[in-house]
Design an enzyme around this catalytic site. Structure first.
Site, short mmCIF file in Angstrom:
data_model
loop_
_atom_site.label_atom_id
_atom_site.label_comp_id
_atom_site.label_asym_id
_atom_site.label_seq_id
_atom_site.Cartn_x
_atom_site.Cartn_y
_atom_site.Cartn_z
N ILE A 215 -6.69 -45.21 24.85
CA ILE A 215 -8.08 -45.04 24.41
C ILE A 215 -8.16 -44.43 23.00
CG2 ILE A 215 -8.58 -42.70 25.28
CD1 ILE A 215 -10.71 -45.87 25.86
N GLU B 55 0.57 -34.57 27.06
CA GLU B 55 -0.87 -34.50 27.32
C GLU B 55 -1.19 -34.89 28.76
OE1 GLU B 55 -3.22 -36.78 24.48
OE2 GLU B 55 -4.87 -36.88 25.93
N HIS C 142 4.25 -42.35 31.38
CA HIS C 142 3.69 -43.49 30.65
C HIS C 142 4.57 -43.83 29.47
CE1 HIS C 142 1.75 -39.76 29.34
NE2 HIS C 142 1.70 -40.27 28.12
N HIS D 140 4.64 -45.52 25.94
CA HIS D 140 3.77 -45.98 24.84
C HIS D 140 4.42 -47.20 24.19
CE1 HIS D 140 1.30 -42.20 24.29
NE2 HIS D 140 2.38 -41.63 24.81
P1 5GP Z 1 1.11 -38.05 25.90
O1 5GP Z 1 0.91 -37.46 27.27
O2 5GP Z 1 2.22 -39.06 25.88
O3 5GP Z 1 1.28 -37.00 24.83
O4 5GP Z 1 -0.22 -38.84 25.50
C1 5GP Z 1 -1.13 -39.33 26.43
C2 5GP Z 1 -1.79 -40.56 25.88
O5 5GP Z 1 -2.77 -41.00 26.82
C3 5GP Z 1 -2.53 -40.36 24.54
O6 5GP Z 1 -2.08 -41.34 23.61
C4 5GP Z 1 -4.01 -40.53 24.91
O7 5GP Z 1 -4.77 -41.17 23.89
C5 5GP Z 1 -3.95 -41.38 26.17
N1 5GP Z 1 -5.04 -41.11 27.09
C6 5GP Z 1 -5.46 -39.90 27.54
N2 5GP Z 1 -6.48 -40.02 28.41
C7 5GP Z 1 -6.72 -41.37 28.51
C8 5GP Z 1 -7.68 -42.12 29.27
O8 5GP Z 1 -8.50 -41.60 30.02
N3 5GP Z 1 -7.65 -43.47 29.12
C9 5GP Z 1 -6.74 -44.08 28.30
N4 5GP Z 1 -6.78 -45.42 28.22
N5 5GP Z 1 -5.81 -43.40 27.57
C10 5GP Z 1 -5.82 -42.05 27.68
#
Ligand code: 5GP
Length: 128
Positions: A29, A87, A92, A94
């Site tokens: 998102i 986060e 997940h 990327h």
């Molecule tokens: P990380 O946990 O790898 O640091 O990042 C989490 C990723 O999930 C981020 O790139 C953020 O933009 C994405 N993200 C967080 N919440 C949502 C959501 O509700 N929907 C979507 N589609 N992506 C999300």
């Protein structure tokens, strides 16, 4: 329950790209670049290297398939792959269409309209 489990359960919306029994791919998102996609296991687990080996390898197989479709859809030099998880504590992968190293830094973000997200998810799906 993680925010990604809510997406899997249909409690919150997402621009879905691909899905099978065990995995889901959808557009990030807040993308680093147009086409930034997340591949997740439906079974909620926090850290990627805590997955059992078979599930981990299946996630890689699924992510590779999505990456190939992404590369056919979004003009880019190559698809970058990263696992962070600081986060959202739900594994997940990327997948990010790259033009330059900045696209891997999770600092420079791009914004897309709802229509653009929808069209993009559909186009990647059709290239699977
Ligand atoms: P990380 O946990 O790898 O640091 O990042 C989490 C990723 O999930 C981020 O790139 C953020 O933009 C994405 N993200 C967080 N919440 C949502 C959501 O509700 N929907 C979507 N589609 N992506 C999300």
């Amino acid at each position: 329950m993680s925010i990604f489990t809510k997406i899997i359960n249909g409690e919150i919306p997402a621009y879905k790209v691909a899905e099978d029994d065990n995995f889901l791919a959808f557009l990030d998102i807040n993308p680093n670049a147009k086409g930034h996609t997340l591949c997740i296991p439906k079974r909620e687990i926090n850290k990627i290297f805590d997955m059992d080996e078979a599930a981990y390898l299946e996630l890689m197989r699924f992510s590779r398939k999505v990456a190939k479709a992404l590369e056919r859809t979004v003009p880019c030099k190559r698809i970058g792959m990263a696992v962070v998880g600081l986060e959202v504590p739900h594994v997940h992968v990327h997948l990010i269409p790259l033009q330059d190293m900045e696209d891997m830094r999770f600092v420079r973000k791009t914004s897309l309209s709802e229509t653009e997200f929808e069209a993009l998810a559909k186009a990647i799906h059709q290239n699977m």
